[in-house]
Design an enzyme around this catalytic site. Sequence first.
Site, PDB file in Angstrom:
ATOM      1  N   GLU A  66       0.820  -1.215   0.000  1.00  0.00           N
ATOM      2  CA  GLU A  66       0.000   0.000   0.000  1.00  0.00           C
ATOM      3  C   GLU A  66       0.851   1.261   0.000  1.00  0.00           C
ATOM      4  OE1 GLU A  66      -0.691  -2.667   1.796  1.00  0.00           O
ATOM      5  OE2 GLU A  66      -2.605  -3.253   0.903  1.00  0.00           O
ATOM      6  N   PHE A  92      -6.479  -0.859   5.345  1.00  0.00           N
ATOM      7  CA  PHE A  92      -5.135  -0.871   4.761  1.00  0.00           C
ATOM      8  C   PHE A  92      -4.597   0.525   4.492  1.00  0.00           C
ATOM      9  CE2 PHE A  92      -6.268  -5.185   2.609  1.00  0.00           C
ATOM     10  CZ  PHE A  92      -6.342  -5.780   3.858  1.00  0.00           C
ATOM     11  N   ILE A  93      -5.461   1.531   4.639  1.00  0.00           N
ATOM     12  CA  ILE A  93      -5.012   2.892   4.361  1.00  0.00           C
ATOM     13  C   ILE A  93      -4.007   3.369   5.400  1.00  0.00           C
ATOM     14  CG2 ILE A  93      -6.674   4.317   5.655  1.00  0.00           C
ATOM     15  CD1 ILE A  93      -7.112   5.864   2.951  1.00  0.00           C
ATOM     16  N   HIS A 135     -10.488  -5.642   9.221  1.00  0.00           N
ATOM     17  CA  HIS A 135     -10.990  -5.434   7.864  1.00  0.00           C
ATOM     18  C   HIS A 135     -12.400  -4.842   7.857  1.00  0.00           C
ATOM     19  CE1 HIS A 135      -7.835  -8.473   7.426  1.00  0.00           C
ATOM     20  NE2 HIS A 135      -7.752  -8.151   6.145  1.00  0.00           N
TER      21      HIS A 135
END
Length: 334
Positions: A66, A92-93, A135
């Site tokens: 990422e 995931f940011i 998630h």
Amino acid sequence: MIEGQETKVMSVRDAIIEAMSEEMRRDENVFLIGEDVGVYGGDFGTSVGMLEEFGSERVRDTPISENAISGCAVGAALTGMRPIVDVTFMDFIVYMMDNIVNQAAKTRYMYGGKGSVPVVFRCAAGSGLGSAAQHSQSLEAWFCNIPGLKVVAPGTPADVKGILKAAIRDNNPVIFLEYKAQYNMKGEVPTSPDFVLPIGKADIKRVGKDVTVVTYGRMLERVLKAADKALEKGIEVEVVDLMTLMPLDKEAIINSVKKTGRVLLVNDAHKTGGFLGEIAATITESDAFDYLDSRILRLAAEDIPTPYNHSLEVAMLPDVNRILKYIERLYDKR
């Protein structure tokens, strides 16, 4: 907001594909980048068919990194391209934060307006699919604290298409929330490639006189259902759909609160330190405060990591019945 336009029924997923495809046909500088966006068609199917139309130069599969993805996207935007980043799970940011917060958001300010970073970070947010603690997060409040970023969270297929097209055309970095539990949700969507909705403008999804409910994103659907049930009990609810969190349409919120005198704030992110607190402060610092007939109420997700267990996952979020109970609490204080 789609009155008088030719429409067709499509899902949120298809609205995303159509918005990106229309903008890529319109502007050759637009491209999509991310993990599994090409051959696989996106982890949630949000880029199916795009590789076949636009080719691997404009629908770019990446390694699982990422930090590298966001760095490539911000760098490309600085050179005049318009990247769309498929972040997949919003969780995931966290690996992209330096490139987004310290680079993309700051460039225009640091260079006196001479530099722009037109990049969209598409984030699959929220719970509802049994994806568990790592998630399932809605992290929009983090980014609303960063000057230079725009943050949007549409809640219907039509709004998803119109706001995503606006985000792609915007010269600023945009955090675009899309809710993975709603990818299959369907609705009427304008078919015109010219259909674009303004960033920074809220929409009154339902007009009422007794209680204002301010919400956005995934919770919009539940709030509207609760408003239907409230009407059966003689309570007219006005639903303000923010659609954009930053910049916030303060006028729409304040005008509605002045009309009803009661306000409930609803989202699916954690309550403590969340964006609902900013909305509440906006109301209390404005002249709408003098119109309040009851205290401001907030209804959000419980302050716990999202459980994997389905029953617990459901229980941590506001549902239609809880929203209705909060509306009734406000109305009973008339």
